[in-house]
Design an enzyme around this catalytic site. Structure first.
Site, PDB file in Angstrom:
ATOM      1  N   TYR A 181       8.827  -1.612  10.635  1.00 50.87           N
ATOM      2  CA  TYR A 181       7.913  -1.146   9.571  1.00 50.87           C
ATOM      3  C   TYR A 181       8.465   0.125   8.936  1.00 50.87           C
ATOM      4  O   TYR A 181       8.556   0.245   7.713  1.00 50.87           O
ATOM      5  CB  TYR A 181       6.534  -0.891  10.182  1.00 50.87           C
ATOM      6  CG  TYR A 181       5.455  -0.546   9.185  1.00 50.87           C
ATOM      7  CD1 TYR A 181       4.679  -1.539   8.605  1.00 50.87           C
ATOM      8  CD2 TYR A 181       5.215   0.777   8.806  1.00 50.87           C
ATOM      9  CE1 TYR A 181       3.692  -1.231   7.688  1.00 50.87           C
ATOM     10  CE2 TYR A 181       4.233   1.093   7.893  1.00 50.87           C
ATOM     11  CZ  TYR A 181       3.471   0.089   7.336  1.00 50.87           C
ATOM     12  OH  TYR A 181       2.499   0.406   6.428  1.00 50.87           O
ATOM     13  N   GLY A 241      -2.700  -6.062  18.650  1.00 48.75           N
ATOM     14  CA  GLY A 241      -1.397  -6.680  18.349  1.00 48.75           C
ATOM     15  C   GLY A 241      -1.490  -7.986  17.570  1.00 48.75           C
ATOM     16  O   GLY A 241      -0.488  -8.652  17.354  1.00 48.75           O
ATOM     17  N   GLY A 252      -2.678  -8.117  14.474  1.00 52.36           N
ATOM     18  CA  GLY A 252      -2.619  -7.833  13.042  1.00 52.36           C
ATOM     19  C   GLY A 252      -3.991  -7.666  12.416  1.00 52.36           C
ATOM     20  O   GLY A 252      -4.133  -7.770  11.205  1.00 52.36           O
ATOM     21  N   ASP A 257       0.830  -1.225   0.000  1.00 57.34           N
ATOM     22  CA  ASP A 257       0.000   0.000   0.000  1.00 57.34           C
ATOM     23  C   ASP A 257       0.857   1.265   0.000  1.00 57.34           C
ATOM     24  O   ASP A 257       0.592   2.201  -0.747  1.00 57.34           O
ATOM     25  CB  ASP A 257      -1.059   0.003   1.112  1.00 57.34           C
ATOM     26  CG  ASP A 257      -0.533  -0.093   2.534  1.00 57.34           C
ATOM     27  OD1 ASP A 257       0.689  -0.294   2.726  1.00 57.34           O
ATOM     28  OD2 ASP A 257      -1.363   0.043   3.465  1.00 57.34           O
ATOM     29  N   SER A 275      -5.708  -4.860  12.824  1.00 59.50           N
ATOM     30  CA  SER A 275      -5.835  -3.406  12.733  1.00 59.50           C
ATOM     31  C   SER A 275      -6.870  -2.795  13.662  1.00 59.50           C
ATOM     32  O   SER A 275      -7.799  -2.105  13.238  1.00 59.50           O
ATOM     33  CB  SER A 275      -6.093  -2.960  11.293  1.00 59.50           C
ATOM     34  OG  SER A 275      -5.720  -1.617  11.215  1.00 59.50           O
ATOM     35  N   SER A 276      -6.665  -3.033  14.927  1.00 55.36           N
ATOM     36  CA  SER A 276      -7.495  -2.359  15.922  1.00 55.36           C
ATOM     37  C   SER A 276      -7.237  -0.853  15.860  1.00 55.36           C
ATOM     38  O   SER A 276      -8.117  -0.055  16.181  1.00 55.36           O
ATOM     39  CB  SER A 276      -7.181  -2.898  17.321  1.00 55.36           C
ATOM     40  OG  SER A 276      -5.800  -2.873  17.552  1.00 55.36           O
ATOM     41  N   GLU A 312      -2.678   8.798  12.307  1.00 53.86           N
ATOM     42  CA  GLU A 312      -1.778   7.742  12.792  1.00 53.86           C
ATOM     43  C   GLU A 312      -0.310   8.157  12.597  1.00 53.86           C
ATOM     44  O   GLU A 312       0.522   7.949  13.474  1.00 53.86           O
ATOM     45  CB  GLU A 312      -2.083   6.414  12.092  1.00 53.86           C
ATOM     46  CG  GLU A 312      -1.255   5.279  12.651  1.00 53.86           C
ATOM     47  CD  GLU A 312      -1.927   3.914  12.580  1.00 53.86           C
ATOM     48  OE1 GLU A 312      -3.148   3.836  12.330  1.00 53.86           O
ATOM     49  OE2 GLU A 312      -1.214   2.914  12.798  1.00 53.86           O
ATOM     50  N   ASP A 332      -5.672  -0.074   5.794  1.00 52.95           N
ATOM     51  CA  ASP A 332      -6.517  -0.419   6.941  1.00 52.95           C
ATOM     52  C   ASP A 332      -7.687   0.548   7.082  1.00 52.95           C
ATOM     53  O   ASP A 332      -8.822   0.149   7.357  1.00 52.95           O
ATOM     54  CB  ASP A 332      -5.687  -0.415   8.232  1.00 52.95           C
ATOM     55  CG  ASP A 332      -4.488  -1.331   8.127  1.00 52.95           C
ATOM     56  OD1 ASP A 332      -4.470  -2.175   7.214  1.00 52.95           O
ATOM     57  OD2 ASP A 332      -3.564  -1.213   8.955  1.00 52.95           O
TER      58      ASP A 332
HETATM   59  C1  GLA Z   1       0.085  -2.437   8.524  1.00 52.60           C
HETATM   60  C2  GLA Z   1      -0.198  -1.048   7.941  1.00 52.60           C
HETATM   61  C3  GLA Z   1      -0.814  -1.167   6.543  1.00 52.60           C
HETATM   62  C4  GLA Z   1       0.012  -2.073   5.631  1.00 52.60           C
HETATM   63  C5  GLA Z   1       0.328  -3.393   6.339  1.00 52.60           C
HETATM   64  C6  GLA Z   1       1.285  -4.251   5.546  1.00 52.60           C
HETATM   65  O1  GLA Z   1      -1.109  -3.101   8.764  1.00 52.60           O
HETATM   66  O2  GLA Z   1      -1.054  -0.335   8.788  1.00 52.60           O
HETATM   67  O3  GLA Z   1      -0.962   0.115   5.984  1.00 52.60           O
HETATM   68  O4  GLA Z   1       1.169  -1.422   5.195  1.00 52.60           O
HETATM   69  O5  GLA Z   1       0.881  -3.189   7.631  1.00 52.60           O
HETATM   70  O6  GLA Z   1       0.702  -4.651   4.356  1.00 52.60           O
END
Ligand code: GLA
Length: 396
Positions: A225, A126, A128, A41, A130-131, A164, A176
């Site tokens: 990241y 945590g 994954g 993304d 996306s809370s 964010e 997300d």
């Molecule tokens: C996290 C980030 C997203 C994306 C993913 C990896 O969830 O919030 O924007 O980059 O990692 O695909």
């Protein structure tokens, strides 16, 4: 149906208890699982997530001043600030999501009203799912509801992303927030992160998705990241000089072009680039396979995505690899991969609907057997593609 949700009940009950009155609205914001297209993304590439039927809820009532009071029902913590002076809170990061969102909305010229709110969430932190996007989106819609502002959802997704970046300190992409706002029941959303155009992709009948949380928190996620993002920028720089063409992002480079210069390109940026460029192709092939009901082909693409994330992008870990191995050893599993940023968190598996029970029963045992003594406790559950965030007025 949404009212039967557990976080809904907790948010409404806590609101009554703390504020002595009923909330006016409850905003639902879903978690998400990305089917394929990881770390693409922020490289202006393609992603294919679903919103899932696990929600965060914000119960709220407007105030007639500029005060914002937020109770976190699950954390036994609270926050209070004035809309006239929004700053980052260094002591508790959860406070920065609603603060950041209020700040960005006001920066865009919309004057907000104060609120009393309770937030409760069934989205594991945590894992994954996306809370963080859910809390941003949940508060953005809540704040905007009370000033009757109707912002196009892709724009709102960008505002939440900026919140964010500025307040929570993670340079996340746009996936997300887009899926939390634009998800649709029984569909995945193909998003072109270059221009935010998007299309729904129906999920074929007879398959289900399983989330398998490794039990390992994503501790390195934020720092690693941000490093991956920088490496992609370096790769763009290097490739524009070597290929002698203007390249804005890795989206502009084809597999063939990368192949022409791969042997001279320094490591690790050449492997980072290879992951992103091949992952974009996998997303497009996967959505085509879904449309054609070619489930084996789709499953193979999930496995290829995991291998690329493990070997080229280096965001997997022992537990995520063990989980993929455990999942794919069960009959009826088409494919599996780590989902989300990586460095711990969860895997996603695409399974035959009839195989769910067997997967839920066998995978924890197999996972623990692969890892041996001291293996973390996994959590495995089925998820369904659900609608994006929505505001529910309680007296409707
Ligand atoms: C996290 C980030 C997203 C994306 C993913 C990896 O969830 O919030 O924007 O980059 O990692 O695909």
């Amino acid at each position: 149906m949404l009212g039967e949700n557990k976080s809904y009940q907790r948010a409404v009950e806590k609101f009554l208890q703390v504020f002595g009155t009923a909330p006016e609205i409850v905003t639902f914001a879903p978690g998400r699982v990305n089917l394929i297209g990881e770390h693409t993304d922020y490289n202006e590439g393609f992603v294919l997530p679903i919103a899932v039927d696990i929600f965060l809820c914000v119960a709220a009532k407007v105030r007639n001043d500029k005060l914002v009071r937020v109770i976190a029902a699950d954390l036994d913590d609270s926050d209070e600030f004035s809309l006239d002076e929004i700053v980052r809170d260094e002591s508790a990061n959860w406070r920065n999501y609603h603060r950041g969102v209020a700040w960005v909305i006001q920066q865009n010229g919309i004057e907000l009203k104060g609120i009393d709110a309770v937030v409760a969430s069934d989205i594991p932190i945590g894992a994954g799912l996306s809370s963080s996007a859910a809390i941003e989106v949940g508060f953005a819609l809540t704040f905007l509801n009370f000033v009757n502002a109707d912002i196009p959802r892709p724009t709102l997704a960008q505002w939440c992303q900026l919140a964010e970046h500025k307040f929570a300190g993670v340079q996340c992409g746009i996936m997300d927030q887009m899926i939390a706002l634009l998800g649709k029941k029984d569909h995945a959303l193909l998003i072109d992160c270059r221009d935010l155009s998007h299309q729904l992709v129906p999920i074929p009948k007879g398959i289900a998705f399983v989330v398998a949380d490794t039990g390992v928190p994503r501790s390195l996620a934020a720092s690693e990241y941000n490093i991956r993002r920088r490496q992609c920028e370096e790769a763009v720089q290097w490739l524009s000089e070597s290929l002698e063409k203007p390249i804005k992002s890795l989206r502009d480079v084809t597999v063939e072009e990368l192949g022409m210069v791969f042997s001279e390109m320094p490591d690790p940026i050449r492997r980072r680039a290879r992951h992103v460029i091949t992952e974009n192709e996998r997303v497009l092939s996967f959505q085509q396979a879904m449309r054609e009901g070619a489930l084996k082909r789709a499953g193979a693409l999930l496995l290829a995505s995991h291998a690329s994330l493990r070997d080229d992008y280096e965001v997997s870990c022992r537990e995520l690899d063990a989980m993929v191995q455990a999942l794919t050893s069960v009959d009826g599993v088409f494919g599996a991969r780590l989902t989300g940023a990586g460095f711990g968190g969860a895997c996603l598996a695409m399974v035959h609907e009839g195989a769910i029970e067997q997967v839920l029963e066998e995978v924890p045992r197999k996972y623990k057997a692969i890892l041996g003594n001291g293996s973390p406790e996994p959590k495995i559950f089925a998820v369904h593609a659900s609608d994006g965030a929505a505001v529910q007025k309680l007296n409707d």
